[in-house]
Write an enzyme that holds these catalytic residues in place. Structure first.
Site, PDB file in Angstrom:
ATOM      1  N   LYS A 279       0.849  -1.199   0.000  1.00 39.15           N
ATOM      2  CA  LYS A 279       0.000   0.000   0.000  1.00 39.15           C
ATOM      3  C   LYS A 279       0.881   1.244   0.000  1.00 39.15           C
ATOM      4  O   LYS A 279       2.041   1.224   0.429  1.00 39.15           O
ATOM      5  CB  LYS A 279      -0.946   0.007   1.210  1.00 39.15           C
ATOM      6  CG  LYS A 279      -0.251   0.059   2.579  1.00 39.15           C
ATOM      7  CD  LYS A 279       0.175   1.447   3.030  1.00 39.15           C
ATOM      8  CE  LYS A 279       0.900   1.416   4.357  1.00 39.15           C
ATOM      9  NZ  LYS A 279       1.521   2.734   4.697  1.00 39.15           N
TER      10      LYS A 279
ATOM     11  N   ASP B   5      -2.974  -0.984  10.008  1.00 45.39           N
ATOM     12  CA  ASP B   5      -3.075  -1.011   8.549  1.00 45.39           C
ATOM     13  C   ASP B   5      -3.798  -2.248   8.022  1.00 45.39           C
ATOM     14  O   ASP B   5      -4.140  -2.307   6.840  1.00 45.39           O
ATOM     15  CB  ASP B   5      -1.687  -0.955   7.903  1.00 45.39           C
ATOM     16  CG  ASP B   5      -1.128   0.458   7.830  1.00 45.39           C
ATOM     17  OD1 ASP B   5      -1.915   1.420   7.903  1.00 45.39           O
ATOM     18  OD2 ASP B   5       0.106   0.594   7.699  1.00 45.39           O
TER      19      ASP B   5
END
Length: 283
Positions: free
Chosen positions: A10, A136
């Site tokens: 990401k 996350d």
């Protein structure tokens, strides 16, 4: 039966934090997207309750310190599963790089075991539970462009999504400890990126507005400790990137491009300066 899950890296197109909760954890306001740099996680259910993790990376712990191990253990405890799992992680994402590799591996394990152990949880429920592993992981359960708030548990997948872009990633030869960076946040001195403008740019498909507003509130903290980050940012811009920012708590720096030719030129130039460089597409 085995399941192989893709665990994508990401990047944070926008990263902001507005205050610290009473437990010391930051309140996040982030825009995240995933890129085609990925680990591959093979998961096999077993008849005994043991969880075994292996990897091709010498930098990755294979015990309780590993987020993938923690993710499997969390599901096993929460739903009183008698089975175990054998997990093998093919690492391609750099470790401690600000790219969410460990979180994405954990999310991949949870998706795989949700299927293998017959839990049949909706992704939203899986994401909510996954906050117990790392902030996350809820985003990585979905791995789609999203506005992420709260402690990381509020994941609003954007529709329309980000118009696909080329991404050049460059990681200097340092590893950043996220907890050490978070402890240094001084909320009185943070510069806050325009998260609303980033969301608007994605909604409108406005590449120029997106590039103009990307930002990371934690970047000055990491740059102060690791000046290599600023050096890579400056070089990327000299080589032709309109802007370059740090992902997560760093140290990886990235730039986005709507033209492959310009991305290729920047990539060719930066890899002469930085050995860990990647040219990928957003997902």
């Amino acid at each position: 039966m085995k399941v192989v899950e893709k665990a994508a890296a990401k990047i944070n197109l926008g990263l902001d934090t507005t205050y610290r909760h009473s437990d010391g954890m930051p309140e996040w306001n982030m825009v995240m997207t995933s890129v085609d740099l990925a680990d591959y996680v093979e998961v096999q259910a077993t008849g005994t309750p043991q969880i075994v993790v292996s990897s091709n990376s010498g930098f990755l712990p294979n015990d309780q310190r590993n987020l993938a191990f923690q993710a499997a253990s969390l599901l096993q405890r929460t739903f009183h599963v008698k089975q175990g799992a054998v997990i093998n992680i093919q690492k391609n994402i750099p470790v401690a790089a600000g790219l969410g590799g460990g979180s994405s591996d954990a999310a991949a394990v949870m998706r795989a075991l949700n299927e293998l152990w017959g839990l049949q949880l909706p992704l939203a429920e899986l994401a909510k539970l996954s906050l117990n592993v790392d902030s996350d992981v809820p985003y990585c359960i979905f791995s789609k462009t999203a506005h992420v708030t709260g402690l990381g548990e509020n994941v609003h997948v954007l529709n329309p999504p980000l118009t696909p872009v080329w991404v050049v990633l460059a990681k200097p030869n340092v590893s950043v400890s996220t907890p050490s960076i978070l402890r240094q946040i001084d909320y009185d001195s943070l510069a806050h990126p325009a998260i609303g403008a980033i969301l608007s740019a994605i909604e409108q498909g406005d590449y120029q507005q997106l590039v103009a507003n990307m930002g990371n509130a934690l970047e000055p903290i990491s740059v102060n400790r690791y000046p290599e980050i600023e050096q890579i940012k400056a070089r990327m811009q000299v080589y032709g990137a309109q802007t370059a920012i740090m992902s997560g708590t760093g140290p990886t720096v990235f730039a986005i491009f709507n033209k492959q030719s310009r991305a290729q030129r920047v990539f060719n130039s930066i890899r002469g300066f930085c050995s860990e460089a990647y040219l990928v597409r957003s997902l």
